[in-house]
Design a protein around this motif. Sequence first.
Motif, mmCIF file in Angstrom:
data_model
loop_
_atom_site.group_PDB
_atom_site.id
_atom_site.type_symbol
_atom_site.label_atom_id
_atom_site.label_comp_id
_atom_site.label_asym_id
_atom_site.label_seq_id
_atom_site.Cartn_x
_atom_site.Cartn_y
_atom_site.Cartn_z
ATOM 1 N N UNK A 99 0.838 -1.210 0.000
ATOM 2 C CA UNK A 99 0.000 0.000 0.000
ATOM 3 C C UNK A 99 0.865 1.249 0.000
ATOM 4 N N UNK A 100 1.888 1.260 0.836
ATOM 5 C CA UNK A 100 2.799 2.403 0.900
ATOM 6 C C UNK A 100 3.564 2.555 -0.404
ATOM 7 N N UNK A 101 4.055 1.441 -0.924
ATOM 8 C CA UNK A 101 4.806 1.498 -2.184
ATOM 9 C C UNK A 101 3.951 2.056 -3.316
ATOM 10 N N UNK A 102 2.699 1.641 -3.366
ATOM 11 C CA UNK A 102 1.797 2.122 -4.407
ATOM 12 C C UNK A 102 1.539 3.618 -4.253
ATOM 13 N N UNK A 103 1.285 4.060 -3.030
ATOM 14 C CA UNK A 103 0.997 5.473 -2.782
ATOM 15 C C UNK A 103 2.181 6.354 -3.164
ATOM 16 N N UNK A 104 3.378 5.916 -2.820
ATOM 17 C CA UNK A 104 4.587 6.672 -3.152
ATOM 18 C C UNK A 104 4.826 6.669 -4.659
ATOM 19 N N UNK A 105 4.595 5.526 -5.268
ATOM 20 C CA UNK A 105 4.795 5.405 -6.722
ATOM 21 C C UNK A 105 3.856 6.345 -7.478
ATOM 22 N N UNK A 106 2.627 6.465 -7.018
ATOM 23 C CA UNK A 106 1.661 7.357 -7.673
ATOM 24 C C UNK A 106 2.117 8.806 -7.590
ATOM 25 N N UNK A 107 2.481 9.243 -6.390
ATOM 26 C CA UNK A 107 2.914 10.635 -6.210
ATOM 27 C C UNK A 107 4.159 10.936 -7.036
ATOM 28 N N UNK A 108 5.140 10.059 -6.975
ATOM 29 C CA UNK A 108 6.355 10.288 -7.749
ATOM 30 C C UNK A 108 6.080 10.277 -9.246
ATOM 31 N N UNK A 109 5.165 9.416 -9.668
ATOM 32 C CA UNK A 109 4.812 9.361 -11.089
ATOM 33 C C UNK A 109 4.171 10.652 -11.559
ATOM 34 N N UNK A 165 -7.117 0.925 9.037
ATOM 35 C CA UNK A 165 -6.848 2.343 9.072
ATOM 36 C C UNK A 165 -5.388 2.685 9.268
ATOM 37 N N UNK A 166 -4.633 1.822 9.945
ATOM 38 C CA UNK A 166 -3.205 2.073 10.118
ATOM 39 C C UNK A 166 -2.475 1.982 8.783
ATOM 40 N N UNK A 167 -2.918 1.086 7.932
ATOM 41 C CA UNK A 167 -2.340 0.987 6.587
ATOM 42 C C UNK A 167 -2.642 2.263 5.811
ATOM 43 N N UNK A 168 -3.862 2.735 5.934
ATOM 44 C CA UNK A 168 -4.260 3.983 5.283
ATOM 45 C C UNK A 168 -3.373 5.135 5.741
ATOM 46 N N UNK A 169 -3.193 5.256 7.052
ATOM 47 C CA UNK A 169 -2.369 6.333 7.596
ATOM 48 C C UNK A 169 -0.931 6.228 7.100
ATOM 49 N N UNK A 170 -0.385 5.031 7.127
ATOM 50 C CA UNK A 170 0.998 4.843 6.680
ATOM 51 C C UNK A 170 1.166 5.245 5.220
ATOM 52 N N UNK A 171 0.181 4.892 4.397
ATOM 53 C CA UNK A 171 0.254 5.221 2.974
ATOM 54 C C UNK A 171 0.128 6.725 2.755
ATOM 55 N N UNK A 172 -0.764 7.372 3.480
ATOM 56 C CA UNK A 172 -0.939 8.814 3.332
ATOM 57 C C UNK A 172 0.306 9.576 3.778
ATOM 58 N N UNK A 173 0.888 9.152 4.892
ATOM 59 C CA UNK A 173 2.100 9.804 5.384
ATOM 60 C C UNK A 173 3.239 9.629 4.384
ATOM 61 N N UNK A 174 3.431 8.406 3.919
ATOM 62 C CA UNK A 174 4.529 8.122 2.996
ATOM 63 C C UNK A 174 4.364 8.887 1.686
ATOM 64 N N UNK A 175 3.137 8.982 1.198
ATOM 65 C CA UNK A 175 2.886 9.679 -0.062
ATOM 66 C C UNK A 175 3.211 11.159 0.056
ATOM 67 N N UNK A 176 2.772 11.780 1.160
ATOM 68 C CA UNK A 176 3.061 13.208 1.285
ATOM 69 C C UNK A 176 4.529 13.467 1.596
#
Length: 368
Positions: A99-109, A165-176
Amino acid sequence: MAEATEKELILVTGVTGYIAGRAAEALLQAGYRVRGTYRDLDAATKTKNALSEFNNRFEICEVSDIAFSGALDEAMEGCAGVVQIAAPMHILDQKAIPAVNQAVRIVNGVLESASKHPSIKNVIVISSVSAIRGGISRPHPFTEKDWPTDVEKMFEADPDGMVGGLVYKAAKVAAERAFWKFRETNKPKFAMASVCPSFVHGPPLVLPSSVFKIKETTGFIVSIQAGLDGPDIFKTNPWWVDVRDVARAIVFCVNNHMDGERFLAVAAYGPQQAVADVLRSARPNSKAIKGVPGKGYTMPGYKAPEDVDQILDGSKLVRMTGQDYIHYKKSVIDTAQAYEPLLAHVGPLVFVRKVARSICSYLMPSSK
């Protein structure tokens, strides 16, 4: 505040979404042309119909998977700005690392695609209060300066132990975090800003086809409107902002080329009792449970009571825009009115209860 011209085209990703639809509308009202990306043509068509008055300035383009490298290269052609909202996440089915990897990949893309287009003047990412609140156990007013370091430490120590929800939070933090790291490392020519909403309600641009389709946090109001309890997550974290204010914050960032700024968008503290009180005062025949009127929040400003240690401070957006948030009472009433047609066709109460349990099922209590 600078004014938009029709020569400026803004890309809004995931335009069929709840926040994105209202963001597209607000940008169009401000004079911009808007191009919205979509995955579902039927949903995109409904959005286009809802914005038909701007038909000559609103267009849609298909992006089947925003997570692919270069997915937005073509969509950004000729654009002056990008509002990144699309963030497909199936939280209950994902482990934290993917989930985190996907969120970061989207933002960087998104940022890499923007870097290929000299016409891009600014990029705004819609983050979340989940990327702000946390990491502090003592009484504290959370602002744009805060990050949930506890979640980051948890992810580093035991990502497989994180769920819901913890996965959600981790992904949101990592993406920003990735968003701001890109700015620091690459020093792009375009301005970069983030908007971090609390839980969002307010009338949607496009009404879902049934109560079963309600996936946004507006389900809290719909449940109470039907005479039921709201989902537990919103009882423990009743911080709210109207979707139209989130859209307004986006327009402000685009208009003024905000660079290096975070905005925590939160207007009110509205627990279940506050929603019930608003609905019952506006509609004497409301099905909302009476409860104990006035309990658990302060009037008339819908603020947190004194025994709530950690509060959310969204005053920066008010100070910088010179405009206050939509009043909480108006937001609740407008939301209830918008969803009334769906409730009018709901059958027996037992059926309503099943619907209520399905509302916002993607959010887990651990997301607080």
